[in-house]
Design a protein around this motif. Structure first.
Motif, PDB file in Angstrom:
ATOM      1  N   GLY A  11       0.834  -1.215   0.000  1.00  0.00           N
ATOM      2  CA  GLY A  11       0.000   0.000   0.000  1.00  0.00           C
ATOM      3  C   GLY A  11       0.863   1.257   0.000  1.00  0.00           C
ATOM      4  O   GLY A  11       1.909   1.286   0.634  1.00  0.00           O
ATOM      5  N   TYR A  41       7.769  -5.342  -6.914  1.00  0.00           N
ATOM      6  CA  TYR A  41       8.357  -6.593  -7.423  1.00  0.00           C
ATOM      7  C   TYR A  41       7.843  -6.929  -8.828  1.00  0.00           C
ATOM      8  O   TYR A  41       8.514  -7.643  -9.581  1.00  0.00           O
ATOM      9  CB  TYR A  41       8.084  -7.742  -6.452  1.00  0.00           C
ATOM     10  CG  TYR A  41       8.781  -7.541  -5.123  1.00  0.00           C
ATOM     11  CD1 TYR A  41      10.171  -7.392  -5.068  1.00  0.00           C
ATOM     12  CD2 TYR A  41       8.071  -7.459  -3.928  1.00  0.00           C
ATOM     13  CE1 TYR A  41      10.820  -7.185  -3.857  1.00  0.00           C
ATOM     14  CE2 TYR A  41       8.718  -7.254  -2.712  1.00  0.00           C
ATOM     15  CZ  TYR A  41      10.087  -7.117  -2.686  1.00  0.00           C
ATOM     16  OH  TYR A  41      10.736  -6.906  -1.492  1.00  0.00           O
ATOM     17  N   LEU A  73       2.372  -8.308  -6.115  1.00  0.00           N
ATOM     18  CA  LEU A  73       2.672  -9.450  -6.983  1.00  0.00           C
ATOM     19  C   LEU A  73       2.713 -10.701  -6.096  1.00  0.00           C
ATOM     20  O   LEU A  73       3.769 -11.099  -5.610  1.00  0.00           O
ATOM     21  CB  LEU A  73       4.027  -9.239  -7.688  1.00  0.00           C
ATOM     22  CG  LEU A  73       4.469 -10.362  -8.633  1.00  0.00           C
ATOM     23  CD1 LEU A  73       3.637 -10.367  -9.913  1.00  0.00           C
ATOM     24  CD2 LEU A  73       5.951 -10.241  -8.976  1.00  0.00           C
ATOM     25  N   PHE A  76       5.356 -13.484  -6.216  1.00  0.00           N
ATOM     26  CA  PHE A  76       6.737 -13.302  -5.745  1.00  0.00           C
ATOM     27  C   PHE A  76       7.053 -14.267  -4.599  1.00  0.00           C
ATOM     28  O   PHE A  76       8.216 -14.442  -4.239  1.00  0.00           O
ATOM     29  CB  PHE A  76       6.948 -11.839  -5.312  1.00  0.00           C
ATOM     30  CG  PHE A  76       8.380 -11.395  -5.432  1.00  0.00           C
ATOM     31  CD1 PHE A  76       8.977 -11.234  -6.672  1.00  0.00           C
ATOM     32  CD2 PHE A  76       9.151 -11.144  -4.301  1.00  0.00           C
ATOM     33  CE1 PHE A  76      10.308 -10.837  -6.789  1.00  0.00           C
ATOM     34  CE2 PHE A  76      10.480 -10.750  -4.402  1.00  0.00           C
ATOM     35  CZ  PHE A  76      11.065 -10.599  -5.650  1.00  0.00           C
ATOM     36  N   GLY A 101       8.167  -0.284   2.198  1.00  0.00           N
ATOM     37  CA  GLY A 101       6.865  -0.952   2.220  1.00  0.00           C
ATOM     38  C   GLY A 101       6.578  -1.522   3.587  1.00  0.00           C
ATOM     39  O   GLY A 101       7.163  -1.091   4.587  1.00  0.00           O
ATOM     40  N   GLY A 102       5.721  -2.529   3.607  1.00  0.00           N
ATOM     41  CA  GLY A 102       5.338  -3.158   4.868  1.00  0.00           C
ATOM     42  C   GLY A 102       6.021  -4.513   5.043  1.00  0.00           C
ATOM     43  O   GLY A 102       6.963  -4.835   4.306  1.00  0.00           O
ATOM     44  N   ASP A 103       5.520  -5.298   5.998  1.00  0.00           N
ATOM     45  CA  ASP A 103       6.216  -6.555   6.322  1.00  0.00           C
ATOM     46  C   ASP A 103       6.200  -7.548   5.167  1.00  0.00           C
ATOM     47  O   ASP A 103       7.163  -8.303   4.983  1.00  0.00           O
ATOM     48  CB  ASP A 103       5.669  -7.169   7.623  1.00  0.00           C
ATOM     49  CG  ASP A 103       4.192  -7.475   7.558  1.00  0.00           C
ATOM     50  OD1 ASP A 103       3.482  -6.854   6.739  1.00  0.00           O
ATOM     51  OD2 ASP A 103       3.733  -8.334   8.323  1.00  0.00           O
ATOM     52  N   SER A 105       6.411  -6.825   1.954  1.00  0.00           N
ATOM     53  CA  SER A 105       7.480  -6.364   1.049  1.00  0.00           C
ATOM     54  C   SER A 105       8.850  -6.716   1.630  1.00  0.00           C
ATOM     55  O   SER A 105       9.768  -7.096   0.892  1.00  0.00           O
ATOM     56  CB  SER A 105       7.394  -4.848   0.853  1.00  0.00           C
ATOM     57  OG  SER A 105       6.098  -4.496   0.434  1.00  0.00           O
ATOM     58  N   HIS A 107       9.507  -9.230   3.520  1.00  0.00           N
ATOM     59  CA  HIS A 107       9.655 -10.673   3.378  1.00  0.00           C
ATOM     60  C   HIS A 107      10.274 -11.012   2.024  1.00  0.00           C
ATOM     61  O   HIS A 107      11.216 -11.808   1.923  1.00  0.00           O
ATOM     62  CB  HIS A 107       8.266 -11.333   3.486  1.00  0.00           C
ATOM     63  CG  HIS A 107       8.271 -12.581   4.280  1.00  0.00           C
ATOM     64  ND1 HIS A 107       7.469 -12.783   5.349  1.00  0.00           N
ATOM     65  CD2 HIS A 107       8.992 -13.707   4.138  1.00  0.00           C
ATOM     66  CE1 HIS A 107       7.682 -13.971   5.860  1.00  0.00           C
ATOM     67  NE2 HIS A 107       8.617 -14.555   5.138  1.00  0.00           N
ATOM     68  N   LEU A 111      14.127 -12.703   1.186  1.00  0.00           N
ATOM     69  CA  LEU A 111      14.355 -13.896   0.365  1.00  0.00           C
ATOM     70  C   LEU A 111      15.329 -13.600  -0.777  1.00  0.00           C
ATOM     71  O   LEU A 111      16.144 -14.453  -1.148  1.00  0.00           O
ATOM     72  CB  LEU A 111      13.011 -14.424  -0.163  1.00  0.00           C
ATOM     73  CG  LEU A 111      12.120 -15.013   0.951  1.00  0.00           C
ATOM     74  CD1 LEU A 111      10.699 -15.230   0.458  1.00  0.00           C
ATOM     75  CD2 LEU A 111      12.704 -16.323   1.477  1.00  0.00           C
ATOM     76  N   ARG A 172      -5.940  -1.239   8.637  1.00  0.00           N
ATOM     77  CA  ARG A 172      -5.981  -2.707   8.472  1.00  0.00           C
ATOM     78  C   ARG A 172      -6.237  -3.390   9.811  1.00  0.00           C
ATOM     79  O   ARG A 172      -7.207  -3.050  10.476  1.00  0.00           O
ATOM     80  CB  ARG A 172      -4.693  -3.218   7.812  1.00  0.00           C
ATOM     81  CG  ARG A 172      -4.742  -3.017   6.296  1.00  0.00           C
ATOM     82  CD  ARG A 172      -3.959  -4.074   5.567  1.00  0.00           C
ATOM     83  NE  ARG A 172      -2.534  -3.830   5.715  1.00  0.00           N
ATOM     84  CZ  ARG A 172      -1.599  -4.494   5.071  1.00  0.00           C
ATOM     85  NH1 ARG A 172      -1.943  -5.445   4.225  1.00  0.00           N
ATOM     86  NH2 ARG A 172      -0.331  -4.217   5.239  1.00  0.00           N
TER      87      ARG A 172
HETATM   88  P1  ADP Z   1       2.987  -4.819   2.639  1.00  0.00           P
HETATM   89  O1  ADP Z   1       4.398  -4.752   2.157  1.00  0.00           O
HETATM   90  O2  ADP Z   1       2.392  -3.462   2.818  1.00  0.00           O
HETATM   91  O3  ADP Z   1       2.845  -5.726   3.850  1.00  0.00           O
HETATM   92  P2  ADP Z   1       1.833  -6.920   0.983  1.00  0.00           P
HETATM   93  O4  ADP Z   1       1.696  -7.894   2.098  1.00  0.00           O
HETATM   94  O5  ADP Z   1       0.717  -6.801  -0.004  1.00  0.00           O
HETATM   95  O6  ADP Z   1       2.115  -5.432   1.470  1.00  0.00           O
HETATM   96  O7  ADP Z   1       3.161  -7.332   0.197  1.00  0.00           O
HETATM   97  C1  ADP Z   1       3.609  -6.590  -0.910  1.00  0.00           C
HETATM   98  C2  ADP Z   1       4.286  -7.521  -1.886  1.00  0.00           C
HETATM   99  O8  ADP Z   1       5.437  -8.120  -1.271  1.00  0.00           O
HETATM  100  C3  ADP Z   1       3.446  -8.711  -2.344  1.00  0.00           C
HETATM  101  O9  ADP Z   1       2.559  -8.388  -3.400  1.00  0.00           O
HETATM  102  C4  ADP Z   1       4.512  -9.668  -2.816  1.00  0.00           C
HETATM  103  O10 ADP Z   1       4.997  -9.286  -4.085  1.00  0.00           O
HETATM  104  C5  ADP Z   1       5.615  -9.435  -1.775  1.00  0.00           C
HETATM  105  N1  ADP Z   1       5.492 -10.408  -0.676  1.00  0.00           N
HETATM  106  C6  ADP Z   1       4.606 -10.393   0.360  1.00  0.00           C
HETATM  107  N2  ADP Z   1       4.759 -11.474   1.159  1.00  0.00           N
HETATM  108  C7  ADP Z   1       5.777 -12.193   0.623  1.00  0.00           C
HETATM  109  C8  ADP Z   1       6.398 -13.443   0.971  1.00  0.00           C
HETATM  110  N3  ADP Z   1       6.014 -14.148   2.038  1.00  0.00           N
HETATM  111  N4  ADP Z   1       7.403 -13.890   0.169  1.00  0.00           N
HETATM  112  C9  ADP Z   1       7.796 -13.181  -0.911  1.00  0.00           C
HETATM  113  N5  ADP Z   1       7.244 -12.021  -1.298  1.00  0.00           N
HETATM  114  C10 ADP Z   1       6.238 -11.524  -0.557  1.00  0.00           C
END
Ligand code: ADP
Length: 320
Positions: A11, A41, A73, A76, A101-103, A105, A107, A111, A172
């Motif tokens: 977001g 991504y 995405l 990813f 970004g957030g958690d 992103s 993550h 990786l 959220r």
């Molecule tokens: P935020 O970063 O705000 O928490 P999301 O959870 O939608 O938002 O994650 C943003 C993007 O980060 C996802 O669309 C995906 O591309 C990537 N992402 C999220 N979780 C993972 C994960 N567990 N492993 C790899 N990529 C991830």
């Protein structure tokens, strides 16, 4: 480190542009080439990667949103997709990546480091303020101020008509936006997902205020507890006053970033480059007690940010 890249993901939040500017300008001042990746991504996978120039960075310090655009995405999470995306970094000899970004992103970034050796630093950018390891995320303060402005406006008309307003705010699963807008905006009731609440107690509180001669009530409802319309439905018949619901919606995510958001975005942005230059990776930056701090990036999803109970109780006490 010669080449780094930056992306925004998940977001959007006011102040992301400010952070991009700080990362890029600070890196350029050290002779580092900086690439911008469009659409998070998704752009890494689709090779939407371009070298940032000083011209790209002009006039963005105070612009809401993210000029690099943001996207989600879900693919990813698949290692083969990450392996494909990382080829677009490697062919440009990009060694470091800053992810705002957030958690989720973070993550993805972690990786990329573990599987492909790309050095990654996470900067917390989300209006929700739901990331452990930082008192503030970029965007939270701007959104808080938007909500405060809305509360003042709604209170005017609430008083004129002697109504009870339920204001649904974003966040959220986190209650920080509702809690601090209640505390700073003089809210008369607060519902957040971290705390159980009773509709009967809320109704009693509203009725008691009316007995005291109060002409309005402004109740903050965090979206994480569910729809404010449903809460209003449950209150029907229990409160004597007329009720209205306002869902603030996406106006909460736009507009000029506040001073605080610009300061933390700028400091975190520059610090991310310092960390990459020191050869660090797999870290997230936070701000605690007004000082920049770092944590392993996994802290963002392994620890849960707790609500400040004292602040919550104070908001309730002053709302009576
Ligand atoms: P935020 O970063 O705000 O928490 P999301 O959870 O939608 O938002 O994650 C943003 C993007 O980060 C996802 O669309 C995906 O591309 C990537 N992402 C999220 N979780 C993972 C994960 N567990 N492993 C790899 N990529 C991830």
């Amino acid at each position: 480190m010669k080449n780094i890249a930056i992306l925004t993901s998940g977001g959007d939040a006011p102040g992301m542009n400010t952070a991009i500017r700080a990362v890029a300008k600070y890196a350029m001042s050290k002779g580092i080439t900086v690439y911008g990746i469009k659409r998070g991504y998704a752009g890494m996978l689709n090779d939407e990667i371009f070298e940032l120039t000083p011209k790209d960075l002009g006039g963005i310090i105070d612009r809401g949103g993210t000029f690099l655009l943001t996207a989600r995405l879900p693919e990813f999470k698949n290692p083969e997709v990450r392996a494909e995306a990382v080829k677009n970094l490697k062919k440009r000899e990009i060694e470091g990546l800053v992810v705002i970004g957030g958690d989720g992103s973070f993550h993805g970034a972690d990786l990329l480091y573990k599987e492909h050796g790309i050095k990654v630093i996470g900067i917390p950018g989300t209006i929700d303020n739901d990331i452990a390891g930082t008192d503030y995320t970029i965007g939270f303060d701007t959104t808080l101020n938007i909500i405060l402005d809305a509360i003042s406006k709604i209170r005017d008309t609430a008083t004129s008509h002697e109504r009870t307003y339920l204001i649904e705010v974003m966040g959220r699963n986190a209650g920080d936006l509702a809690l601090y807008s209640c505390l700073a905006g003089g809210g008369d009731g607060l519902l957040i997902p971290e705390k159980e609440f009773s509709i009967d107690d809320l109704a009693m509180q509203i009725n008691k205020r009316r007995e005291q001669g109060k002409l309005h009530d402004v109740i903050l409802v965090a979206e994480g507890v569910g729809s404010a319309f449903e809460i209003a439905e449950k209150l029907k018949g229990k409160v004597k006053s007329e009720m209205r619901v306002t869902v603030l919606g996406h106006i909460q995510r736009g507009g000029t970033p506040s001073g605080l958001d610009r300061i933390i975005a700028t400091k975190m942005g520059a610090h991310s480059v310092e960390l990459l230059e020191e050869g660090k990776s797999g870290l997230m930056i936070g701000i605690e007690s007004n000082k920049l701090v770092t944590y392993p990036i996994s802290h963002a999803w392994e620890s849960k940010k707790e609500i400040d109970i004292k602040d919550y109780e104070l908001a309730l006490t002053l709302g009576h």
